[in-house]
Enzyme design. Structure first.
Site, PDB file in Angstrom:
ATOM      1  N   ASP A  48       0.813  -1.213   0.000  1.00 36.37           N
ATOM      2  CA  ASP A  48       0.000   0.000   0.000  1.00 36.37           C
ATOM      3  C   ASP A  48       0.850   1.269   0.000  1.00 36.37           C
ATOM      4  O   ASP A  48       0.808   2.067   0.945  1.00 36.37           O
ATOM      5  CB  ASP A  48      -0.953  -0.006   1.220  1.00 36.37           C
ATOM      6  CG  ASP A  48      -1.843  -1.223   1.251  1.00 36.37           C
ATOM      7  OD1 ASP A  48      -2.230  -1.703   0.170  1.00 36.37           O
ATOM      8  OD2 ASP A  48      -2.143  -1.717   2.362  1.00 36.37           O
ATOM      9  N   GLU A 222     -12.874  -0.854  -6.981  1.00 35.25           N
ATOM     10  CA  GLU A 222     -12.805  -1.799  -5.874  1.00 35.25           C
ATOM     11  C   GLU A 222     -12.394  -1.099  -4.590  1.00 35.25           C
ATOM     12  O   GLU A 222     -13.085  -1.137  -3.587  1.00 35.25           O
ATOM     13  CB  GLU A 222     -11.806  -2.926  -6.200  1.00 35.25           C
ATOM     14  CG  GLU A 222     -11.625  -3.969  -5.112  1.00 35.25           C
ATOM     15  CD  GLU A 222     -12.828  -4.896  -4.975  1.00 35.25           C
ATOM     16  OE1 GLU A 222     -13.641  -4.961  -5.921  1.00 35.25           O
ATOM     17  OE2 GLU A 222     -12.952  -5.555  -3.919  1.00 35.25           O
ATOM     18  N   GLU A 341      23.466   7.030   5.773  1.00 36.18           N
ATOM     19  CA  GLU A 341      22.949   6.046   6.716  1.00 36.18           C
ATOM     20  C   GLU A 341      23.157   4.641   6.155  1.00 36.18           C
ATOM     21  O   GLU A 341      22.955   4.410   4.953  1.00 36.18           O
ATOM     22  CB  GLU A 341      21.453   6.289   6.957  1.00 36.18           C
ATOM     23  CG  GLU A 341      21.146   7.630   7.602  1.00 36.18           C
ATOM     24  CD  GLU A 341      21.872   7.822   8.924  1.00 36.18           C
ATOM     25  OE1 GLU A 341      21.907   6.866   9.728  1.00 36.18           O
ATOM     26  OE2 GLU A 341      22.422   8.920   9.132  1.00 36.18           O
ATOM     27  N   GLU A 343      21.327   2.270   6.523  1.00 36.85           N
ATOM     28  CA  GLU A 343      20.021   1.763   6.085  1.00 36.85           C
ATOM     29  C   GLU A 343      19.529   2.466   4.821  1.00 36.85           C
ATOM     30  O   GLU A 343      18.329   2.420   4.523  1.00 36.85           O
ATOM     31  CB  GLU A 343      18.998   1.850   7.224  1.00 36.85           C
ATOM     32  CG  GLU A 343      18.681   3.254   7.719  1.00 36.85           C
ATOM     33  CD  GLU A 343      19.649   3.787   8.767  1.00 36.85           C
ATOM     34  OE1 GLU A 343      20.714   3.178   8.957  1.00 36.85           O
ATOM     35  OE2 GLU A 343      19.344   4.828   9.380  1.00 36.85           O
TER      36      GLU A 343
HETATM   37  O1  FUB Z   1      -3.279  -3.814   2.856  1.00 41.12           O
HETATM   38  C1  FUB Z   1      -4.602  -4.091   3.229  1.00 41.12           C
HETATM   39  C2  FUB Z   1      -5.542  -3.782   2.089  1.00 41.12           C
HETATM   40  O2  FUB Z   1      -5.163  -4.481   0.914  1.00 41.12           O
HETATM   41  C3  FUB Z   1      -5.523  -2.346   1.654  1.00 41.12           C
HETATM   42  O3  FUB Z   1      -6.217  -1.493   2.515  1.00 41.12           O
HETATM   43  C4  FUB Z   1      -6.112  -2.480   0.292  1.00 41.12           C
HETATM   44  O4  FUB Z   1      -5.937  -1.341  -0.509  1.00 41.12           O
HETATM   45  C5  FUB Z   1      -5.388  -3.687  -0.232  1.00 41.12           C
HETATM   46  O5  FUB Z   1      -4.144  -3.339  -0.762  1.00 41.12           O
END
Ligand code: FUB
Length: 611
Positions: A48, A222, A341, A343
Site C-alpha cells: 500500500d 474496488e 545512513e 540503512e
Molecule cells: O493492505 C490491506 C488492504 O489491501 C488495503 O487497505 C487495500 O488497498 C489492499 O491493498
C-alpha cells in the site's frame, strides 16, 4: 545466512533449508551479477505505497505485511525516503495500531499529506468498540514523525477503508475513501475535522467502467483511490475489479466529478491479488508506485512495494505501465563524501534494520556473506578512506568495499572490532584505493558464524584533489567560498535541502547572475565532470542551470554543466549533468556559476557538487 534472492524477516525465519539450497544453485550460476532494484525494499514485506514529495526527497509511507501472513495481518506503518528513487532510507515505524487507543487491528492503506508545516497521516483500522473499519488521523512536525493520534477517535467510521487526501489549488481539502463504495468529505483547514457529511460518489459504469460477473458490483471500482490534479484535470487512480485486481483510473473536471472511466494503468500481474496505486511527480519525472508479491515468500499477504517511471501522454492520459524488476532510473548520483545512513539501500541480502541508540536506524543481524548495494555512487576523481560507525557484542568481522557486484574489485576492507555491545558504537576506518567515477557500491560483510556486527552510518573521504571541487557545496558554512557572477546578494538561508542551511541569491539584475566559485586551479583539461545542485526558487518558476565560463588564450567559452531545469518555490529540484571540459592553451579563468535562462528571480542553492 540469507543468500540472493533475499527473504524478509531473518529474525523470525532463520533458516529455510530447501530455499537456501535452491538459491545457492542460482548464485553459483550467476556469481556477482548486479541485482534488479524492484521491489525497492527487500528486508521486510511492504504494501500500500503512498508517496509524498517534500524538500527534494520522496517520502514513501507503506504498510507492513508480517512474515508468513495468511491474511492482511498488519500492525504498523513504515516510512522510507529517497533523493534519487533507487537508494531508499529506512526511517522505521513512527505509527502503529498502538498509537490509536481506540483501534484494535488492521494497519491498512493510508496516505500522508503536508499542510502548514505539519504532516497528516490518514489510516484505516478496526475500531475496537464496533469491530468495523474506521479512519484515523495522526499528525507530526516532520515527514518521518513521530506521529501521534490527532483527535483520539476515528475521523470517519462507516466500515470502509483506504483514505486518500487531496488539497485543491483553492485550499479546499478532500478526504476520499471506500470499499465497496466510494465516499468523500470536505476537510476543514485544520485537516483533522470536516464540514458537511460524508457523501457517496455515484459508482456509474460511465464513471468507473463495467465489471462483469458480480451483480452486486457493477463497476470496476474496488478500493485504494489516489486522487490528484494535473493541468486542471482531476485524476482518481484506483484498484479495480477483484480478484485479482488491476489498476484503473477515471478523470473529472472537478474534485467531486462527474468522473469518466479512462482505462487501465497497470494490468493484473505480479503474484499478489491486490494492487495499490500512488503517484507523484519528482524532479521533472512522474512515478507510479504499486505493490506485488515479487520477493521470495511473497504473495497476496506478503507483498512488496515497487516503482516505475512514466510519462503522461500529450492529452493527459496515463500510459499502460507494466511491472519490472529494473525499477526507475536513478536521479543523479549518491554522494559518498557526506554521511550516509547504513540503512540507505538499493538492494540487500541478509540484513535487517532496527532503531539505533544514537537515533535513527541501524543495520543489524549481519551474518557472513550478507551485503548492501548502494546504487550509483559518485566517487569522482577518487576516495582515499572509508569510515563506518559500527557496534558488535561479539568479535566483529569486516566490511569489504566492492564495486559493481558482490565479486567486483575490492577497493577497501575495514576491520570491525568487538565493541562490547550491539549498541556500543565506535568508528572504524580503512584506506581506499581505486574508487573513482560512478559505481554501484557493495558493502559486503564477512566474519565468523552468527551475528557479526551492526552498522549505523558510513562516509568516504576524498583523495587530495579529488571529490567535490565545490567548496562549501552544502552551504553549511554560510556563504564561505562563494561569490556572485555579476550582480546579486548572497546570504545563508535556513530553508535547506540537506543540513541546516542553503545559499540564497537575491537582487540579481541579469539572468546570468548567480552564486559562483573560481575553479581555475582545480580543473583538468579533457576530463569529464558530473555536476549536481539542488535549487529552489524564492518566488517564480525560473529555468535554472549550472554553467562554467572557461577562459584560455583570451577566449571565453560558456559550457553548460546541466540542462536548464524549471524550479519552483514549493520544493527542491535537482540540476544534474555531465560535461567534458577542455580548452586550448593556458587556462586563465574558470568560473562555476548557477544562473537562469531568463529573468532575475531570486533562488536558493544547496548541496552543490562537481566531481
Ligand atoms: O493492505 C490491506 C488492504 O489491501 C488495503 O487497505 C487495500 O488497498 C489492499 O491493498
Amino acid at each position: 545466512m540469507r543468500v540472493f534472492p533475499p527473504f524478509p524477516g531473518k529474525r523470525h525465519v532463520r533458516r529455510v533449508v530447501a530455499w537456501v539450497a535452491a538459491a545457492l544453485c542460482a548464485v553459483a550460476l550467476v556469481p556477482g551479477v548486479a541485482r534488479a532494484d524492484n521491489p525497492i525494499i527487500q528486508h521486510i514485506y511492504t504494501a500500500d505505497p503512498a508517496p509524498l514529495v517534500h524538500n527534494g526527497r520522496v517520502y514513501l509511507y507503506t504498510g507492513h505485511d508480517e512474515d508468513g501472513s495468511t491474511w492482511f495481518t498488519m500492525k504498523e506503518w513504515r516510512v522510507w525516503s529517497s533523493a534519487d528513487m533507487v537508494n531508499w532510507t529506512d526511517h522505521g515505524s513512527p505509527l502503529s495500531i498502538a498509537s490509536f487507543s481506540w483501534a484494535s487491528a488492521d494497519a491498512w492503506a493510508g496516505q500522508v499529506v503536508a499542510r502548514n508545516g505539519k504532516f497528516y497521516w490518514y489510516v484505516p483500522m478496526t475500531v475496537r468498540a464496533t469491530g468495523r473499519m474506521g479512519i484515523g488521523v495522526a499528525v507530526a512536525d516532520s515527514p518521518t514523525g513521530p506521529f501521534r493520534d490527532a483527535i483520539g477517535r476515528p475521523l470517519v467510521s462507516n466500515g470502509e477503508i483506504d483514505p486518500t487526501v487531496f488539497i485543491d489549488t483553492d485550499g479546499q481539502a478532500y478526504l476520499y475513501w471506500g470499499n465497496p463504495n466510494l465516499w468523500y468529505v470536505k476537510l476543514n483547514s485544520d485537516m483533522i475535522s470536516y464540514s458537511g457529511s460524508p457523501t457517496q460518489i455515484p459508482l456509474t459504469t460511465a464513471g468507473f467502467g463495467t465489471r462483469t460477473g458480480d451483480a452486486s458490483r457493477p463497476t470496476l471500482y474496488e478500493e485504494g483511490p489516489w486522487v490528484y490534479k494535473r493541468n486542471g484535470l482531476y485524476y482518481n487512480v484506483f484498484a479495480a475489479k477483484c480478484c485479482s485486481e488491476f489498476i484503473g483510473y477515471s478523470t473529472a473536471p472537478g474534485p467531486t466529478g462527474p468522473w469518466t472511466y479512462r482505462g487501465t494503468v497497470m494490468p493484473t500481474q505480479g503474484s499478489s491479488f491486490t494492487n495499490h496505486p500512488g503517484i507523484v511527480d519528482f524532479n521533472g519525472g512522474s512515478y507510479f508506485f504499486y505493490h506485488n508479491g515479487a520477493l521470495p515468500g511473497g504473495g497476496g499477504f506478503t507483498r512488496s512495494v515497487a516503482v516505475e517511471k512514466f510519462s503522461y501522454n500529450a492529452d493527459g492520459s496515463i500510459p499502460t505501465i507494466n511491472m519490472t524488476s529494473t525499477g526507475a532510473p536513478q536521479v543523479g548520483t549518491l554522494n559518498p563524501y557526506v554521511r550516509q545512513e547504513a540503512e540507505t539501500i538499493a538492494w540487500e541480502s541478509g540484513i535487517e534494520t532496527e532503531a539505533a541508540s544514537e537515533g535513527g536506524m541501524d543495520v543489524g543481524w549481519i551474518e557472513n556473506g550478507d551485503y548492501i548495494k548502494v546504487k550509483g555512487v559518485g566517487f569522482g576523481t577518487g576516495a582515499s578512506s572509508f569510515t563506518a560507525r559500527v557496534a558488535s557484542a561479539t568479535s566483529g568481522g569486516a566490511i569489504e568495499l566492492r564495486l559493481d557486484s558482490t565479486t567486483g574489485p575490492v577497493v577497501g576492507r575495514c576491520t570491525v572490532p568487538g565493541t562490547g555491545g550491539w549498541q556500543t558504537w565506535v568508528n572504524t576506518s580503512c584506506t581506499v584505493t581505486g574508487a573513482t567515477g560512478t559505481h554501484d557500491l557493495y558493502l559486503r560483510f564477512t566474519g565468523g558464524s552468527g551475528n557479526l556486527f551492526n552498522v549505523n552510518w558510513w562516509q568516504f573521504a576524498a583523495a587530495v584533489g579529488g571529490g567535490n571541487l565545490i567548496a562549501n557545496g552544502d552551504a553549511e558554512s554560510g556563504t564561505s567560498g562563494w561569490g556572485v557572477m555579476g550582480s546579486g546578494t548572497l546570504s545563508s538561508n535556513a530553508a535547506a535541502h540537506g543540513g541546516a542551511a542553503s545559499l540564497s541569491v537575491t537582487g540579481r539584475t541579469a539572468s546570468w547572475n548567480g552564486p559562483s566559485q573560481d575553479l581555475t586551479s582545480k580543473l583538468t583539461n579533457g576530463k569529464s565532470y558530473t555536476t549536481t545542485a539542488w535549487v529552489r526558487s524564492q518566488g517564480g518558476t525560473p529555468t535554472v542551470k549550472a554553467t562554467v565560463a572557461l577562459t584560455a588564450n583570451g577566449t571565453t567559452n560558456y559550457v553548460a554543466l546541466t540542462p536548464g531545469t524549471t524550479v519552483n518555490p514549493d520544493g527542491w529540484t535537482m540540476l544534474t549533468g555531465t560535461a567534458t571540459l577542455s580548452w586550448s592553451g593556458t587556462l586563465s579563468g574558470a568560473t562555476f556559476y548557477v544562473e537562469t535562462t531568463a529573468g532575475t528571480d531570486s533562488f536558493l542553492v544547496d548541496d552543490v557538487s562537481l566531481q
